[in-house]
Scaffold this motif. Structure first.
Motif, PDB file in Angstrom:
ATOM      1  N   ASN A 119       0.856  -1.180   0.000  1.00  0.00           N
ATOM      2  CA  ASN A 119       0.000   0.000   0.000  1.00  0.00           C
ATOM      3  C   ASN A 119       0.894   1.233   0.000  1.00  0.00           C
ATOM      4  O   ASN A 119       2.037   1.200   0.445  1.00  0.00           O
ATOM      5  N   GLN A 123      -2.484   7.122   0.336  1.00  0.00           N
ATOM      6  CA  GLN A 123      -3.189   6.974  -0.931  1.00  0.00           C
ATOM      7  C   GLN A 123      -4.119   5.774  -0.831  1.00  0.00           C
ATOM      8  O   GLN A 123      -3.886   4.860  -0.055  1.00  0.00           O
ATOM      9  N   ASP A 124      -5.145   5.794  -1.649  1.00  0.00           N
ATOM     10  CA  ASP A 124      -6.127   4.710  -1.639  1.00  0.00           C
ATOM     11  C   ASP A 124      -5.813   3.685  -2.712  1.00  0.00           C
ATOM     12  O   ASP A 124      -6.659   3.329  -3.526  1.00  0.00           O
ATOM     13  N   LYS A 125      -4.553   3.201  -2.701  1.00  0.00           N
ATOM     14  CA  LYS A 125      -4.213   2.192  -3.689  1.00  0.00           C
ATOM     15  C   LYS A 125      -3.152   1.251  -3.169  1.00  0.00           C
ATOM     16  O   LYS A 125      -2.377   1.587  -2.272  1.00  0.00           O
ATOM     17  N   CYS A 127      -0.135  -1.192  -4.818  1.00  0.00           N
ATOM     18  CA  CYS A 127       0.648  -1.538  -6.000  1.00  0.00           C
ATOM     19  C   CYS A 127       0.994  -3.024  -5.934  1.00  0.00           C
ATOM     20  O   CYS A 127       1.358  -3.531  -4.876  1.00  0.00           O
ATOM     21  N   THR A 139      -2.339  -1.875 -10.234  1.00  0.00           N
ATOM     22  CA  THR A 139      -2.703  -1.278  -8.955  1.00  0.00           C
ATOM     23  C   THR A 139      -4.131  -1.677  -8.623  1.00  0.00           C
ATOM     24  O   THR A 139      -4.936  -1.964  -9.510  1.00  0.00           O
ATOM     25  N   ASP A 141      -7.327  -0.081  -6.837  1.00  0.00           N
ATOM     26  CA  ASP A 141      -7.897   1.175  -6.372  1.00  0.00           C
ATOM     27  C   ASP A 141      -8.818   0.880  -5.198  1.00  0.00           C
ATOM     28  O   ASP A 141      -9.802   0.161  -5.338  1.00  0.00           O
TER      29      ASP A 141
END
Length: 187
Positions: A119, A123-125, A127, A139, A141
Motif C-alpha cells: 500500500n 493513498q487509496d491504492k 501496487c 494497482t 484502487d
C-alpha cells in the motif's frame, strides 16, 4: 465481532510497525527505532535485530525478509544475519510522459503468489510489484469511499492474505472494519 487472539506490549518509546510470520517465527519492526524483534508463535521473545532504515512494512518471500522504509526501495534481509542482500527499486510506468517513475511511500507489504503487494502511504491504492524487476504490474484502487469517515488519518494501512482460502483483506488506521477485496492479476 472478532476476538483478540494475543497481545504483546512494548516499551512506550517503541512504535510497532511491520510484522511477518517466517519459518514459524514472528518478525516485527519498529517504525523509527531501527530495532526489530523475533518471537516464537507463543509470543516469547527470542532475539532482536537492527536495521539501518525506518521500518514501515515487512513481508517475506520464503527466503528473505522484505522491508519497506517509506521510500521507493524494498530491502531484502537475510533472516539469520539481518544483512541486506538486495535492494529493489520500485517504479511505475507513466504513460503520459512515457517514462518509469519511482513509487515512493511504500508502506505495508504482503507477499501473494509470487508478487509483492504494497500500500502507498496516504493513498487509496495498492501496487502489485514484480519482485524480479521492481515494476508495478497493476494497482488496486481502494476508493476513498472505503474510508470509515472524514478523518484524513483514516487511510488504508493493512494488507493480509489468507493463503488457504486465497482471500485478500484490507484495513486501515482508525478503521473498525476489515474488507475482503477481490481482484485478478493477469499473468
Amino acid at each position: 465481532m472478532a476476538n483478540l487472539c494475543w497481545k504483546k506490549k512494548h516499551d512506550h518509546v517503541l512504535f510497532g510497525a511491520g510484522l511477518t510470520i517466517f519459518r514459524d517465527k514472528l518478525y516485527q519492526l519498529t517504525w523509527r527505532n531501527r530495532v526489530g524483534f523475533v518471537y516464537d508463535l507463543d509470543l516469547n521473545l527470542l532475539s532482536n535485530f537492527s536495521y539501518k532504515t525506518e521500518g514501515w512494512g515487512l513481508t517475506n518471500d520464503g527466503t528473505h525478509l522484505i522491508l519497506s522504509d517509506g521510500s521507493n526501495r524494498l530491502f531484502y534481509h537475510n533472516p539469520e544475519t539481518f544483512e541486506v542482500e538486495r535492494v529493489l527499486n520500485v517504479k511505475e510506468y507513466d504513460a503520459v510522459s512515457n517514462i518509469f517513475r519511482n513509487v515512493v511511500l511504500l508502506n505495508e507489504l504482503e507477499w501473494i503468489n509470487g508478487l509483492i503487494y504494497a500500500n502507498i502511504w496516504m493513498q487509496d491504492k495498492i501496487c502489485v510489484i514484480d519482485p524480479s524487476s521492481g515494476i508495478v504490474r497493476t494497482t488496486i484502487d481502494l476508493e476513498s469511499a472505503m474510508r470509515p469517515g472524514p478523518d484524513p488519518d483514516a487511510v488504508p494501512n493493512g494488507i493480509a492474505y489468507d493463503h488457504e482460502s486465497q482471500r485478500l483483506f484490507i484495513t486501515g488506521k482508525l478503521w473498525p472494519i476489515l474488507y475482503e477485496v477481490t481482484h485478478e492479476i493477469k499473468k
